[in-house]
Design a protein around this motif. Structure first.
Motif, PDB file in Angstrom:
ATOM      1  N   PRO A  31      36.639  38.304  23.857  1.00 26.36           N
ATOM      2  CA  PRO A  31      35.734  37.461  24.652  1.00 26.36           C
ATOM      3  C   PRO A  31      34.865  38.258  25.625  1.00 26.36           C
ATOM      4  O   PRO A  31      33.668  37.968  25.769  1.00 26.36           O
ATOM      5  N   GLU A  32      35.435  39.266  26.279  1.00 27.02           N
ATOM      6  CA  GLU A  32      34.664  40.070  27.229  1.00 27.02           C
ATOM      7  C   GLU A  32      33.592  40.886  26.513  1.00 27.02           C
ATOM      8  O   GLU A  32      32.460  41.002  26.993  1.00 27.02           O
ATOM      9  N   ALA A  35      30.923  38.525  25.500  1.00 26.15           N
ATOM     10  CA  ALA A  35      30.149  38.095  26.668  1.00 26.15           C
ATOM     11  C   ALA A  35      29.066  39.109  27.007  1.00 26.15           C
ATOM     12  O   ALA A  35      27.940  38.735  27.363  1.00 26.15           O
ATOM     13  N   TRP A  94      38.820  30.630  22.372  1.00 25.68           N
ATOM     14  CA  TRP A  94      37.977  31.287  23.366  1.00 25.68           C
ATOM     15  C   TRP A  94      36.512  30.910  23.125  1.00 25.68           C
ATOM     16  O   TRP A  94      36.121  30.560  22.019  1.00 25.68           O
ATOM     17  N   VAL A  96      32.274  31.782  24.766  1.00 24.67           N
ATOM     18  CA  VAL A  96      31.349  32.468  25.656  1.00 24.67           C
ATOM     19  C   VAL A  96      30.098  31.606  25.743  1.00 24.67           C
ATOM     20  O   VAL A  96      29.518  31.243  24.721  1.00 24.67           O
ATOM     21  N   ILE A 132      32.965  32.782  30.455  1.00 20.28           N
ATOM     22  CA  ILE A 132      33.973  32.713  29.400  1.00 20.28           C
ATOM     23  C   ILE A 132      34.867  31.509  29.650  1.00 20.28           C
ATOM     24  O   ILE A 132      35.243  31.233  30.788  1.00 20.28           O
ATOM     25  N   SER A 134      38.498  29.790  27.816  1.00 21.54           N
ATOM     26  CA  SER A 134      39.556  29.968  26.819  1.00 21.54           C
ATOM     27  C   SER A 134      40.844  29.434  27.410  1.00 21.54           C
ATOM     28  O   SER A 134      40.917  29.190  28.623  1.00 21.54           O
ATOM     29  N   HIS A 137      41.463  31.678  30.237  1.00 18.74           N
ATOM     30  CA  HIS A 137      40.433  31.817  31.277  1.00 18.74           C
ATOM     31  C   HIS A 137      40.094  30.484  31.951  1.00 18.74           C
ATOM     32  O   HIS A 137      39.249  30.431  32.815  1.00 18.74           O
TER      33      HIS A 137
END
Length: 196
Positions: A31-32, A35, A94, A96, A132, A134, A137
């Protein structure tokens, strides 16, 4: 820079190829990494086809830009008409979110006994910004167009085919959940050889 040739799909195609590589490598940082790539995509405008930016007078629209053939991810444009909003909902995968045009507000919630409880204050996403969502998150939220007089568009990348994923909406007063599958308003094939 926010502009480029209208409906030039090259940025969209490059984004999809990059996400394919990121997802294929896997790991908890997907995810990061996605992103960061989303920030680059929504930093410019003009690549989104007009048909994928059309609002509906009553309902927000979820237009499918691309679905991975293995259902590892999907990319959609959310088109928010003036004043439109979602119910409180989850994703179960997840995601974005990148803001392309206009702005949107998002309020995260915590579930428990009774009504969903707001977590923090409502956030505002402006063009070029990314967030983000998820299960790890913060997966439950309500999203709304920040404007009552114009359309806003955000681009959403999900770790699955979100239009075929069973998710939940939650009653704001009781917290009762109801399962749903969103489907898509319209679909696009960005790799169609007839497209520029």
């Amino acid at each position: 820079m926010r502009t480029q040739a209208v409906n030039d799909l090259a940025p969209l195609r490059a984004f999809i190829r990059d996400i394919e590589r990121i997802v294929a490598k896997g790991g908890e940082k997907v995810p990061e990494q996605a992103a960061e790539r989303m920030r680059q995509l929504v930093a410019t405008d003009g690549w989104l086809p007009d048909s994928m930016a059309e609002p509906h007078e009553k309902f927000y629209q979820q237009h499918l830009l691309y679905a991975d053939p293995q259902d590892r991810f999907s990319l959609v444009s959310f088109v928010w008409g003036p004043g439109q909003k979602t119910p409180i909902h989850d994703h179960t995968v997840w995601g974005v979110i990148g803001m392309l045009r206009g702005a949107e507000f998002g309020q995260r919630y915590e579930l428990g006994a009774g009504a969903p409880r707001k977590l923090g204050t409502e956030g505002r996403l402006e063009p070029g910004q990314v967030e983000i969502v998820s299960p790890t998150h913060g997966d439950v939220h309500l999203v709304r167009n920040a404007f009552d007089d114009r359309v806003s568009i955000s681009i959403h990348l999900y770790g699955g085919n979100i239009g075929r994923t069973s998710r939940h909406v939650f009653d704001a007063e009781t917290g009762q959940s109801k399962a749903f599958v969103s489907g898509y308003s319209r679909t696009l094939d960005p790799f169609d050889p007839k497209r520029p």
